[in-house]
Write a protein that holds these residues in place. Structure first.
Motif, PDB file in Angstrom:
ATOM      1  N   ALA A  70       0.783  -1.422   0.069  1.00 44.10           N
ATOM      2  CA  ALA A  70       0.003  -0.022  -0.055  1.00 44.10           C
ATOM      3  C   ALA A  70       0.932   1.243   0.051  1.00 44.10           C
ATOM      4  CB  ALA A  70      -1.010  -0.058   1.266  1.00 44.10           C
ATOM      5  N   PHE A  71       1.876   1.308   0.962  1.00 42.34           N
ATOM      6  CA  PHE A  71       2.677   2.308   0.925  1.00 42.34           C
ATOM      7  C   PHE A  71       3.516   2.862  -0.448  1.00 42.34           C
ATOM      8  CE2 PHE A  71       1.548   1.312   5.076  1.00 42.34           C
ATOM      9  CZ  PHE A  71       1.110   2.539   5.644  1.00 42.34           C
ATOM     10  N   GLY A  72       3.952   1.637  -0.821  1.00 40.29           N
ATOM     11  CA  GLY A  72       4.929   1.692  -2.107  1.00 40.29           C
ATOM     12  C   GLY A  72       3.869   2.058  -3.306  1.00 40.29           C
ATOM     13  N   ASP A  73       2.725   1.766  -3.241  1.00 41.68           N
ATOM     14  CA  ASP A  73       1.774   1.887  -4.497  1.00 41.68           C
ATOM     15  C   ASP A  73       1.536   3.368  -4.319  1.00 41.68           C
ATOM     16  OD1 ASP A  73       0.322   0.450  -6.964  1.00 41.68           O
ATOM     17  OD2 ASP A  73      -1.156   1.741  -5.707  1.00 41.68           O
ATOM     18  N   ILE A 114      18.653   2.031  -5.753  1.00 40.52           N
ATOM     19  CA  ILE A 114      19.056   2.137  -4.250  1.00 40.52           C
ATOM     20  C   ILE A 114      17.702   1.684  -3.610  1.00 40.52           C
ATOM     21  CG2 ILE A 114      20.240   3.286  -2.432  1.00 40.52           C
ATOM     22  CD1 ILE A 114      20.766   5.134  -4.356  1.00 40.52           C
ATOM     23  N   ASP A 115      17.009   0.597  -4.104  1.00 41.48           N
ATOM     24  CA  ASP A 115      15.883  -0.194  -3.387  1.00 41.48           C
ATOM     25  C   ASP A 115      16.063  -1.136  -2.720  1.00 41.48           C
ATOM     26  OD1 ASP A 115      13.915   1.925  -3.876  1.00 41.48           O
ATOM     27  OD2 ASP A 115      12.633   0.588  -5.125  1.00 41.48           O
ATOM     28  N   MET A 116      15.657  -1.521  -1.461  1.00 45.09           N
ATOM     29  CA  MET A 116      15.800  -2.804  -0.609  1.00 45.09           C
ATOM     30  C   MET A 116      14.640  -3.552  -0.985  1.00 45.09           C
ATOM     31  SD  MET A 116      18.116  -4.479   0.828  1.00 45.09           S
ATOM     32  CE  MET A 116      19.270  -3.113   1.731  1.00 45.09           C
ATOM     33  N   ILE A 117      14.653  -4.727  -1.553  1.00 47.17           N
ATOM     34  CA  ILE A 117      13.536  -5.591  -1.701  1.00 47.17           C
ATOM     35  C   ILE A 117      13.428  -6.612  -0.781  1.00 47.17           C
ATOM     36  CG2 ILE A 117      12.059  -6.699  -3.709  1.00 47.17           C
ATOM     37  CD1 ILE A 117      13.818  -5.012  -5.506  1.00 47.17           C
ATOM     38  N   GLN A 118      12.578  -6.931   0.296  1.00 53.24           N
ATOM     39  CA  GLN A 118      12.870  -7.912   1.156  1.00 53.24           C
ATOM     40  C   GLN A 118      11.967  -8.954   0.990  1.00 53.24           C
ATOM     41  OE1 GLN A 118      12.482  -5.691   4.826  1.00 53.24           O
ATOM     42  NE2 GLN A 118      14.754  -5.863   5.206  1.00 53.24           N
ATOM     43  N   SER A 119      12.279 -10.007   1.003  1.00 52.60           N
ATOM     44  CA  SER A 119      11.358 -11.379   0.676  1.00 52.60           C
ATOM     45  C   SER A 119      10.542 -11.642   1.892  1.00 52.60           C
ATOM     46  CB  SER A 119      12.272 -12.754   0.344  1.00 52.60           C
ATOM     47  OG  SER A 119      11.339 -13.613   0.009  1.00 52.60           O
ATOM     48  N   HIS A 120       9.266 -11.681   1.426  1.00 54.40           N
ATOM     49  CA  HIS A 120       8.378 -12.121   2.792  1.00 54.40           C
ATOM     50  C   HIS A 120       7.154 -12.682   2.442  1.00 54.40           C
ATOM     51  CE1 HIS A 120       6.381 -11.222   6.594  1.00 54.40           C
ATOM     52  NE2 HIS A 120       5.348 -10.730   5.842  1.00 54.40           N
ATOM     53  N   ARG A 121       6.806 -13.811   2.827  1.00 55.49           N
ATOM     54  CA  ARG A 121       5.759 -14.852   2.328  1.00 55.49           C
ATOM     55  C   ARG A 121       5.633 -14.834   0.809  1.00 55.49           C
ATOM     56  NH1 ARG A 121       1.718 -12.970   7.050  1.00 55.49           N
ATOM     57  NH2 ARG A 121       2.883 -13.429   8.967  1.00 55.49           N
ATOM     58  N   GLY A 122       6.610 -14.939  -0.036  1.00 56.95           N
ATOM     59  CA  GLY A 122       6.429 -14.976  -1.208  1.00 56.95           C
ATOM     60  C   GLY A 122       6.057 -13.843  -1.907  1.00 56.95           C
ATOM     61  N   PHE A 123       6.247 -12.594  -1.621  1.00 63.66           N
ATOM     62  CA  PHE A 123       6.163 -11.259  -2.429  1.00 63.66           C
ATOM     63  C   PHE A 123       7.241 -10.283  -1.878  1.00 63.66           C
ATOM     64  CE2 PHE A 123       3.513  -8.752   0.677  1.00 63.66           C
ATOM     65  CZ  PHE A 123       2.861  -9.702   1.170  1.00 63.66           C
ATOM     66  N   SER A 124       7.257  -9.472  -2.651  1.00 64.17           N
ATOM     67  CA  SER A 124       8.324  -8.204  -2.222  1.00 64.17           C
ATOM     68  C   SER A 124       7.642  -7.295  -1.250  1.00 64.17           C
ATOM     69  CB  SER A 124       9.102  -7.592  -3.533  1.00 64.17           C
ATOM     70  OG  SER A 124       8.199  -7.126  -4.181  1.00 64.17           O
ATOM     71  N   LEU A 125       8.553  -6.623  -0.308  1.00 64.67           N
ATOM     72  CA  LEU A 125       8.058  -5.267   0.283  1.00 64.67           C
ATOM     73  C   LEU A 125       9.305  -4.419   0.078  1.00 64.67           C
ATOM     74  CD1 LEU A 125       6.950  -6.931   4.054  1.00 64.67           C
ATOM     75  CD2 LEU A 125       5.652  -5.942   1.981  1.00 64.67           C
ATOM     76  N   ARG A 126       9.051  -3.365  -0.495  1.00 60.22           N
ATOM     77  CA  ARG A 126       9.981  -2.497  -0.899  1.00 60.22           C
ATOM     78  C   ARG A 126      10.074  -1.329   0.166  1.00 60.22           C
ATOM     79  NH1 ARG A 126       8.262   0.644  -5.510  1.00 60.22           N
ATOM     80  NH2 ARG A 126       6.330   0.332  -4.798  1.00 60.22           N
ATOM     81  N   LYS A 127      11.319  -1.069   0.461  1.00 59.91           N
ATOM     82  CA  LYS A 127      11.785   0.304   1.262  1.00 59.91           C
ATOM     83  C   LYS A 127      12.245   1.229   0.669  1.00 59.91           C
ATOM     84  CE  LYS A 127      11.656  -2.119   5.680  1.00 59.91           C
ATOM     85  NZ  LYS A 127      12.674  -2.456   6.762  1.00 59.91           N
ATOM     86  N   ALA A 128      11.838   2.375   0.047  1.00 64.57           N
ATOM     87  CA  ALA A 128      12.391   3.231  -0.676  1.00 64.57           C
ATOM     88  C   ALA A 128      13.642   4.090   0.173  1.00 64.57           C
ATOM     89  CB  ALA A 128      11.311   4.222  -1.398  1.00 64.57           C
ATOM     90  N   ALA A 129      14.580   4.173  -0.419  1.00 64.34           N
ATOM     91  CA  ALA A 129      15.639   4.645   0.227  1.00 64.34           C
ATOM     92  C   ALA A 129      15.589   6.302   0.305  1.00 64.34           C
ATOM     93  CB  ALA A 129      17.233   4.432  -0.342  1.00 64.34           C
TER      94      ALA A 129
END
Length: 249
Positions: free
Chosen positions: A181-184, A234-249
């Motif tokens: 939701a936040f990334g989108d 410079i995005d960190m894409i963390q694997s979590h339950r089969g999909f990605s959660l992005r943390k924008a730097a």
């Protein structure tokens, strides 16, 4: 079916953001509007995250009717140290998003209330391992900006609309969502306003679908994943339950 659900959630989120933009039309320019919307969304998220964490723990202990949101601040203070150690931050019940939002329309000093709440959230992490993550977290959220209005009354009117707009968003439980939701929201706001602000949206984010594709490509054939790093954006894409959660730097 999953793709349809994802698109429906995304469209609903976009409509909610557009509705807030319509309410604040002429008051806040697009680039600042982005900061206010994302800041409010994050305030709601961490409030609900903390509340859910505490309520779940109480339910497991047999106290199914417990609700942290209605707990007296004095009693909640007793759990501050433990919660900061476990969650990395602390929010008093009276300063949770739901309670501040419920009182917002009648709060003549709403700008000061939000400023105090944000300061308390940032200060709660001091001395903990999450201090750097919370330091200056709400710096771009200027509750006293003349861009919100020329008087305190006008500024607070806009802040009420902002809080109510984010409160109306159907974010649901994060674990039940098929979108970040936040990334989108960030991507949609960049699309709406980056060009008007003289900035190129491409400098600031990687579209969610691209991030997901990179994650899938980077994890092919692997059974255990820590993280996937996209050095280009410079995005960190963390694997979590089969999909990605992005943390924008």
């Amino acid at each position: 079916m999953a793709d349809n659900k994802k698109e429906m959630e995304r469209e609903e989120l976009h409509r909610a953001i557009w509705a807030i933009a319509d309410e604040l039309r002429g008051a806040v320019d697009g680039w600042d509007f982005k900061n206010y919307v994302l800041g409010t969304m994050f305030y709601r998220y961490i409030s609900e995250n903390l509340c859910s964490y505490i309520n779940s723990g109480e339910a497991e202990a047999g106290n199914a009717d417990f609700d942290y949101a209605v707990m007296p601040d004095e009693e909640a203070e007793e759990a501050r140290e433990g919660l900061v150690e476990e969650k990395g931050f602390f929010i008093l019940p009276s300063e949770l998003f739901c309670n501040v939002c419920a009182r917002a329309a009648d709060d003549e000093n709403l700008n000061e209330t939000l400023e105090r709440v944000f300061r308390h959230i940032e200060e709660s992490a001091k001395g903990s391992s999450s201090e750097s993550s919370f330091a200056g977290l709400f710096d771009d959220y200027d509750v006293n900006s003349n861009k919100l209005g020329s008087t305190v009354v006008k500024r607070n009117e806009k802040l009420v609309k902002l809080l109510n707009g984010v409160a109306a968003m159907n974010l649901g439980d994060v674990k039940d969502h098929d979108i970040d939701a936040f990334g989108d929201a960030y991507e949609y706001l960049m699309t709406m306003y980056a060009s008007n602000a003289g900035k190129s949206g491409g400098e600031f984010f990687t579209p969610a679908d691209v991030s997901e594709l990179l994650t899938r490509l980077g994890t092919v054939g692997k059974t255990e994943i820590n993280k996937v790093y996209d050095a280009n954006c410079i995005d960190m894409i963390q694997s979590h339950r089969g999909f990605s959660l992005r943390k924008a730097a």
